[in-house]
Design an enzyme around this catalytic site. Structure first.
Site, mmCIF file in Angstrom:
data_model
loop_
_atom_site.group_PDB
_atom_site.id
_atom_site.type_symbol
_atom_site.label_atom_id
_atom_site.label_comp_id
_atom_site.label_asym_id
_atom_site.label_seq_id
_atom_site.Cartn_x
_atom_site.Cartn_y
_atom_site.Cartn_z
ATOM 1 N N CYS A 88 0.808 -1.222 0.000
ATOM 2 C CA CYS A 88 0.000 0.000 0.000
ATOM 3 C C CYS A 88 0.840 1.270 0.000
ATOM 4 O O CYS A 88 0.301 2.366 -0.126
ATOM 5 C CB CYS A 88 -0.916 0.012 1.216
ATOM 6 S SG CYS A 88 0.027 -0.065 2.750
ATOM 7 N N ASP A 96 2.453 2.464 2.538
ATOM 8 C CA ASP A 96 2.458 3.103 3.850
ATOM 9 C C ASP A 96 3.773 2.852 4.585
ATOM 10 O O ASP A 96 4.492 1.915 4.275
ATOM 11 C CB ASP A 96 1.273 2.613 4.682
ATOM 12 C CG ASP A 96 -0.035 3.140 4.120
ATOM 13 O OD1 ASP A 96 0.018 4.127 3.379
ATOM 14 O OD2 ASP A 96 -1.088 2.563 4.415
ATOM 15 N N CYS A 130 -2.723 3.055 7.595
ATOM 16 C CA CYS A 130 -4.175 3.069 7.761
ATOM 17 C C CYS A 130 -4.567 2.768 9.209
ATOM 18 O O CYS A 130 -3.711 2.511 10.056
ATOM 19 C CB CYS A 130 -4.774 2.007 6.853
ATOM 20 S SG CYS A 130 -4.317 0.365 7.401
ATOM 21 N N CYS A 172 -1.175 -5.026 6.964
ATOM 22 C CA CYS A 172 -0.942 -3.841 7.797
ATOM 23 C C CYS A 172 -0.285 -4.231 9.116
ATOM 24 O O CYS A 172 0.535 -3.494 9.650
ATOM 25 C CB CYS A 172 -2.250 -3.121 8.071
ATOM 26 S SG CYS A 172 -3.277 -2.931 6.610
#
Ligand code: FES
Length: 149
Positions: A34, A36, A59, A103
Site C-alpha cells: 500500500c 504506507d 491506515c 498492515c
C-alpha cells in the site's frame, strides 16, 4: 462489523504514539502493498525494552496493530520481542479482515528493523536476526500477506 472493538479502541486511542529522543534503536519500513510507512523507536536497558513508541503513515489497521504491538513488547527482552509475530498481533486485536493482514506485518517488520538497528549499534547478535537484511524487509511483506487466519 468489519473491525473488532479492540481494533477500534486501539485505532481511536492508540498507545505509545510518538518518538523517543536518543532512541537505542529505530526501525522504518515501507509496505509494498500500500506504500504506507511505519517507524518504531526503542529504549533498551539491560536487554529489556523499557520504552517503545511508533509513528505511522498507515491506515487504521496499521495504527491499531502497532499500538497493540507496542503494548505487547513493553518490558520484554529483545529475544522475546524478536519472537513476536503478526499473527500474535492480530490475535491480540481479536482479528483483522484478511485484506488488512498486511498492515499488521508492518508493525512486526518495523520492530525487527529497530532491534536490528539496536543490535548493530551495540555489536550484539540475537537468535532471530541471523541473515536479516533490512533492505529486504519490504519484500518479506509479500511472503506473508496471504496468511490465512
Ligand atoms: Fe497500508 Fe494498512 S493499508 S498499512
Amino acid at each position: 462489523m468489519m473491525y473488532t472493538d479492540k481494533v477500534m479502541d486501539h485505532f481511536m486511542n492508540p498507545r505509545n504514539v510518538g518518538e523517543i529522543e536518543n532512541a537505542d534503536g529505530v526501525g522504518e519500513v515501507g509496505n509494498v502493498k500500500c506504500g504506507d510507512i511505519m517507524r518504531i523507536y526503542l529504549k533498551v536497558n539491560n536487554d529489556v525494552i523499557e520504552d517503545v513508541k511508533f509513528k505511522t503513515f498507515g491506515c487504521g489497521s496499521a495504527i491499531a496493530a502497532s499500538s497493540v504491538a507496542t503494548e505487547l513488547i513493553m518490558g520484554m527482552t529483545i529475544e522475546e520481542a524478536l519472537k513476536l509475530t503478526n499473527k500474535q498481533v492480530i490475535e491480540a486485536l481479536g482479528g483483522l479482515p484478511p485484506v488488512k493482514v498486511h498492515c499488521s506485518v508492518l508493525a512486526e517488520q518495523a520492530l525487527k528493523a529497530a532491534i536490528y538497528d539496536y543490535a548493530t549499534k551495540n555489536n550484539l547478535t540475537y537468535a532471530g536476526l541471523e541473515g536479516y537484511d533490512p533492505s529486504e524487509a519490504d519484500d518479506d511483506h509479500h511472503d506473508v500477506v496471504d496468511i490465512d487466519f
